[in-house]
Design a protein around this motif. Structure first.
Motif, mmCIF file in Angstrom:
data_model
loop_
_atom_site.group_PDB
_atom_site.id
_atom_site.type_symbol
_atom_site.label_atom_id
_atom_site.label_comp_id
_atom_site.label_asym_id
_atom_site.label_seq_id
_atom_site.Cartn_x
_atom_site.Cartn_y
_atom_site.Cartn_z
ATOM 1 N N VAL A 275 -39.823 -24.072 3.749
ATOM 2 C CA VAL A 275 -41.103 -23.373 3.985
ATOM 3 C C VAL A 275 -41.152 -22.754 5.379
ATOM 4 N N LYS A 276 -39.987 -22.741 6.055
ATOM 5 C CA LYS A 276 -39.833 -22.087 7.361
ATOM 6 C C LYS A 276 -40.766 -22.674 8.427
ATOM 7 N N ILE A 277 -40.845 -24.016 8.450
ATOM 8 C CA ILE A 277 -41.630 -24.724 9.460
ATOM 9 C C ILE A 277 -40.685 -25.613 10.266
ATOM 10 N N THR A 278 -40.689 -25.469 11.578
ATOM 11 C CA THR A 278 -39.869 -26.305 12.451
ATOM 12 C C THR A 278 -40.708 -27.461 12.980
ATOM 13 N N PRO A 279 -40.069 -28.547 13.473
ATOM 14 C CA PRO A 279 -40.832 -29.655 14.063
ATOM 15 C C PRO A 279 -41.735 -29.188 15.197
ATOM 16 N N ALA A 280 -41.240 -28.246 16.006
ATOM 17 C CA ALA A 280 -42.028 -27.751 17.134
ATOM 18 C C ALA A 280 -43.276 -27.009 16.643
ATOM 19 N N ARG A 281 -43.105 -26.217 15.610
ATOM 20 C CA ARG A 281 -44.246 -25.482 15.078
ATOM 21 C C ARG A 281 -45.243 -26.420 14.409
ATOM 22 N N ALA A 282 -44.734 -27.460 13.753
ATOM 23 C CA ALA A 282 -45.605 -28.414 13.058
ATOM 24 C C ALA A 282 -46.552 -29.121 14.015
ATOM 25 N N GLU A 283 -46.119 -29.296 15.262
ATOM 26 C CA GLU A 283 -46.955 -29.972 16.258
ATOM 27 C C GLU A 283 -48.264 -29.228 16.502
ATOM 28 N N HIS A 284 -48.283 -27.933 16.227
ATOM 29 C CA HIS A 284 -49.454 -27.115 16.525
ATOM 30 C C HIS A 284 -50.260 -26.768 15.282
ATOM 31 N N ILE A 285 -49.889 -27.371 14.138
ATOM 32 C CA ILE A 285 -50.605 -27.103 12.893
ATOM 33 C C ILE A 285 -51.608 -28.225 12.638
ATOM 34 N N LYS A 286 -52.893 -27.895 12.621
ATOM 35 C CA LYS A 286 -53.917 -28.913 12.383
ATOM 36 C C LYS A 286 -53.996 -29.278 10.908
ATOM 37 N N GLN A 287 -53.902 -28.290 10.041
ATOM 38 C CA GLN A 287 -53.910 -28.532 8.600
ATOM 39 C C GLN A 287 -52.864 -27.629 7.959
ATOM 40 N N TYR A 288 -51.812 -28.259 7.408
ATOM 41 C CA TYR A 288 -50.740 -27.460 6.827
ATOM 42 C C TYR A 288 -51.035 -27.174 5.357
ATOM 43 N N LYS A 289 -50.897 -25.893 4.968
ATOM 44 C CA LYS A 289 -51.030 -25.478 3.579
ATOM 45 C C LYS A 289 -49.721 -24.826 3.155
ATOM 46 N N CYS A 290 -49.153 -25.328 2.066
ATOM 47 C CA CYS A 290 -47.887 -24.788 1.566
ATOM 48 C C CYS A 290 -48.100 -23.360 1.060
ATOM 49 N N PRO A 291 -47.021 -22.603 0.816
ATOM 50 C CA PRO A 291 -47.171 -21.217 0.350
ATOM 51 C C PRO A 291 -48.004 -21.088 -0.912
ATOM 52 N N SER A 292 -47.831 -22.027 -1.862
ATOM 53 C CA SER A 292 -48.576 -21.946 -3.115
ATOM 54 C C SER A 292 -50.074 -22.103 -2.888
ATOM 55 N N CYS A 293 -50.471 -23.098 -2.083
ATOM 56 C CA CYS A 293 -51.896 -23.327 -1.812
ATOM 57 C C CYS A 293 -52.478 -22.184 -0.985
ATOM 58 N N SER A 294 -51.715 -21.643 -0.065
ATOM 59 C CA SER A 294 -52.188 -20.519 0.739
ATOM 60 C C SER A 294 -52.433 -19.296 -0.139
ATOM 61 N N ASN A 295 -51.532 -19.062 -1.099
ATOM 62 C CA ASN A 295 -51.681 -17.911 -1.989
ATOM 63 C C ASN A 295 -52.886 -18.066 -2.902
ATOM 64 N N LYS A 296 -53.171 -19.306 -3.336
ATOM 65 C CA LYS A 296 -54.313 -19.535 -4.209
ATOM 66 C C LYS A 296 -55.608 -19.182 -3.506
ATOM 67 N N ARG A 297 -55.730 -19.579 -2.235
ATOM 68 C CA ARG A 297 -56.943 -19.275 -1.476
ATOM 69 C C ARG A 297 -57.086 -17.772 -1.264
ATOM 70 N N ALA A 298 -55.949 -17.103 -1.101
ATOM 71 C CA ALA A 298 -55.982 -15.661 -0.855
ATOM 72 C C ALA A 298 -56.487 -14.889 -2.064
ATOM 73 N N ARG A 299 -56.226 -15.409 -3.270
ATOM 74 C CA ARG A 299 -56.635 -14.702 -4.486
ATOM 75 C C ARG A 299 -58.068 -14.988 -4.875
ATOM 76 N N VAL A 300 -58.640 -16.068 -4.350
ATOM 77 C CA VAL A 300 -60.011 -16.440 -4.726
ATOM 78 C C VAL A 300 -61.007 -15.448 -4.139
#
Length: 256
Positions: free
Chosen positions: A231-256
């Motif tokens: 999903v192209k997430i590094t440990p360093a980037r993960a440190e700055h993510i408060k709530q992670y949404k996978c590509p599938s969940c992100s796409n679902k919200r985008a279509r709503v």
């Protein structure tokens, strides 16, 4: 998707041994899993109900394609489910994706045993091929998250989180599996225990098993686990993510 082969999903070569047929199946399977997970937005858009009968094809080079069925009769290879696009808007998206996943699993088996019959696999070869395939989680299991011990994994993460304070940084830490490759060798016993506990956890993108020397991240929406690299997430980037949404969940919200 180039290299899949319009209307047939045909291979670049004809696999003749059990190992070659299995490798062919794994490539096709990986491509179809991509379509139903990480590439789900593109797949959804290509399955336009206004178009003619469409099929989902996977190719040995891990690519996927939505295309019309083969025109030749009989086709070069068994054909996947016809008209998957017609059901897209008539049911819940997750149910539609699960339906496509089930038919995709059936197609993979049909193609694999077509090759087995064509090249004269005997009873022992067929049994060995099936056992190799059966060791992989099905596309349906990957797409729906219905893998063994996933509930146990979620419970373990929840119990771990409850022992920590609820600051944002610590909650994020409880949701991410960090690599243990740099730990001293005398901690090998703990390393093995984690492999045993999480060994049946499957990546929601590629469907492969958990390994404690790899970076993993959990989606806070669907609670599926993913390889960071998938999903192209590094440990360093993960440190700055408060709530992670996978590509599938992100796409679902985008279509709503």
């Amino acid at each position: 998707m180039e290299g899949v082969g319009g209307g047939g999903g045909g291979a670049q070569f004809n696999p003749r041994t059990v190992e070659e047929v299995f490798r062919d199946l794994k490539g096709r399977r990986a491509g179809m899993i991509k379509a139903l997970t990480t590439d789900v937005e593109e797949f959804y858009q290509q399955c336009d109900p206004e178009k003619e009968n469409l099929c989902l094809y996977g190719s040995p080079n891990e690519q996927w394609e939505v295309n019309l069925p083969a025109e030749e009769v009989p086709p070069e290879l068994p054909e996947p489910a016809l008209g998957i696009n017609f059901a897209r808007d008539g049911m819940q998206e997750k149910d539609w994706l699960s339906l496509v996943a089930v038919h995709s699993d059936a197609w993979l088996l049909a193609v694999a045993f077509y090759f087995g019959a064509r090249f004269g696999f005997d009873k022992t070869d067929r049994k060995r091929l099936f056992n190799m395939i059966n060791d992989l989680p099905t596309i349906f299991e990957v797409v729906t998250g219905a893998a063994k011990k996933q509930g146990k994994e979620k419970s373990s993460v929840s119990n771990h989180s409850s022992n920590k304070s609820k600051s944002n940084s610590e909650v994020r830490e409880s949701q991410v599996k960090y690599s243990k490759a740099s730990q001293p060798k005398d901690e090998g016993e703990d390393f093995d225990e984690e492999d045993d506990e999480h060994g049946d956890t499957l990546c929601g993108a590629c469907g492969e098993n958990y390994a404690s020397d790899e970076f993993w991240i959990c989606c806070d929406i669907c609670e599926k686990w993913f390889h960071g690299k998938c999903v192209k997430i590094t440990p360093a980037r993960a440190e700055h993510i408060k709530q992670y949404k996978c590509p599938s969940c992100s796409n679902k919200r985008a279509r709503v």
